[in-house]
Motif scaffolding. Structure first.
Motif, PDB file in Angstrom:
ATOM      1  N   GLY A   1       0.824  -1.166  -0.077  1.00 25.56           N
ATOM      2  CA  GLY A   1       0.067   0.002   0.078  1.00 25.56           C
ATOM      3  C   GLY A   1       0.671   1.187  -0.210  1.00 25.56           C
ATOM      4  N   ARG A   2       2.092   1.081   0.147  1.00 20.62           N
ATOM      5  CA  ARG A   2       3.025   2.107   0.146  1.00 20.62           C
ATOM      6  C   ARG A   2       3.629   2.406  -1.361  1.00 20.62           C
ATOM      7  NH1 ARG A   2       7.536   2.259   4.623  1.00 20.62           N
ATOM      8  NH2 ARG A   2       7.432   4.643   4.082  1.00 20.62           N
ATOM      9  N   LEU A   3       2.895   3.352  -2.047  1.00 16.22           N
ATOM     10  CA  LEU A   3       2.977   3.322  -3.411  1.00 16.22           C
ATOM     11  C   LEU A   3       2.428   4.659  -3.831  1.00 16.22           C
ATOM     12  CD1 LEU A   3       0.181   2.798  -4.969  1.00 16.22           C
ATOM     13  CD2 LEU A   3       0.784   0.714  -4.434  1.00 16.22           C
ATOM     14  N   VAL A   4       2.939   4.985  -5.180  1.00 17.26           N
ATOM     15  CA  VAL A   4       2.296   6.176  -5.875  1.00 17.26           C
ATOM     16  C   VAL A   4       2.237   5.485  -7.206  1.00 17.26           C
ATOM     17  CG1 VAL A   4       2.549   8.185  -6.806  1.00 17.26           C
ATOM     18  CG2 VAL A   4       3.472   7.955  -4.627  1.00 17.26           C
ATOM     19  N   GLU A   5       0.865   5.460  -7.786  1.00 13.15           N
ATOM     20  CA  GLU A   5       0.382   4.844  -8.931  1.00 13.15           C
ATOM     21  C   GLU A   5       0.137   5.737  -9.997  1.00 13.15           C
ATOM     22  OE1 GLU A   5      -2.439   1.288 -10.717  1.00 13.15           O
ATOM     23  OE2 GLU A   5      -2.811   2.105  -8.683  1.00 13.15           O
ATOM     24  N   PHE A   6       0.582   5.553 -11.277  1.00  8.77           N
ATOM     25  CA  PHE A   6       0.633   6.573 -12.287  1.00  8.77           C
ATOM     26  C   PHE A   6       0.108   5.532 -13.669  1.00  8.77           C
ATOM     27  CE2 PHE A   6       5.012   5.305 -12.155  1.00  8.77           C
ATOM     28  CZ  PHE A   6       5.263   5.041 -13.402  1.00  8.77           C
ATOM     29  N   CYS A   7      -0.245   6.638 -14.496  1.00  6.07           N
ATOM     30  CA  CYS A   7      -0.798   5.980 -15.876  1.00  6.07           C
ATOM     31  C   CYS A   7      -0.729   7.187 -16.852  1.00  6.07           C
ATOM     32  CB  CYS A   7      -2.119   5.502 -15.756  1.00  6.07           C
ATOM     33  SG  CYS A   7      -2.867   4.774 -17.233  1.00  6.07           S
TER      34      CYS A   7
END
Length: 270
Positions: A213-219
């Motif tokens: 859960g320790r993330l930065v998601e991108f698209c």
């Protein structure tokens, strides 16, 4: 997750929540009502949703004996799935048939770059991770830049860290989880020459998909409806030989029939 509308023409989405927990009759009534109102239904969901929820979707489709329900589960991270669903909602306002619209999902995946910044890759099983990288993930303060689509990439974030991105103009959507990092905004986005950037809440399935859960998601994605429409309409369309609906590609998203093999005439002899 249903993202906010991209423009005033974007068709609203219906979020089917708690499919694995609510009574079957309630789900059947919801889906039956949607079919009565709209005629056809395209269900877009992440492969990270619980197995019971995916099974419920197939059960509903079978019980309703309907070939007007398309189940689309692309092999993309959750944020990219949400972006793809919104693009289909944009295209739903155009003069595309249900079969072409449903088939467009697989086409548009080729124009999406999806990844994340992670604090650890020890539980990441969606992208190949070697033993050396696993060992580095145990070091305090380590962060990793990962691309899951279109081609797997993984780098340890540092001054020279770089990830290959799209070679065409895109916008970027960023969803910040529990990780403190601005690498995507300050380093990756400028390197990819993105045309603009927006933020969104992280999808519920992101932690399960990325293993933390320790993330930065991108698209990155194509935001303009005119460009999306041109991409879809430039592809040759055909008729499903089983259900007769218009399709793009060799597989019908509604009945799952594949195109019959093309039998070539034997070469003349003698």
């Amino acid at each position: 997750m249903a993202l906010p509308a991209q423009d005033e023409r974007t068709v609203p989405a219906v979020v089917l929540e708690d499919l694995d927990r609510q009574p079957l009759e309630q789900t059947l009534d919801t889906v039956r009502t949607l079919l009565d109102q709209h005629g056809h239904m395209i269900v877009v969901c992440s492969q990270a949703v619980p197995g019971a929820a995916a099974h419920r979707l197939h059960t509903v489709r079978s019980l309703l004996e309907s070939d007007r329900i398309a189940l689309f589960r692309p092999d993309l991270p959750p944020l990219a799935v949400a972006v793809l669903a919104r693009q289909l909602r944009q295209l739903a306002s155009c003069d595309l048939s249900p079969g072409v619209l449903a088939s467009a999902g697989r086409l548009l995946t080729h124009y999406v770059h999806a990844g994340a910044v992670l604090n650890s890759v020890t539980r990441l099983d969606r992208v190949p991770v070697n033993l050396k990288t696993h060992a580095k993930s145990w070091m305090p303060g380590s962060q990793f830049g990962v691309i899951a689509h279109p081609e797997p990439q993984l780098v340890r974030i540092g001054p020279e860290a770089a990830l290959a991105g799209p070679d065409f103009g895109t916008w970027m959507l960023v969803a910040k989880g529990q990780l403190q990092s601005d690498w995507v905004q300050t380093a990756l986005a400028p390197a990819w020459n993105v045309l603009g950037m927006r933020e969104a809440a992280p999808p519920a399935e992101s932690a399960a998909w990325w293993g933390t859960g320790r993330l930065v998601e991108f698209c990155t994605y194509l935001p303009d409806l005119s460009v999306l429409y041109q991409l879809v309409t430039s592809v040759r369309q055909g008729l499903c030989h089983w259900c007769g609906i218009d399709v793009i590609g060799d597989r019908c998203v509604f009945c799952s029939a594949t195109a019959p093999p093309v039998h070539e005439s034997p070469a003349p002899t003698g």
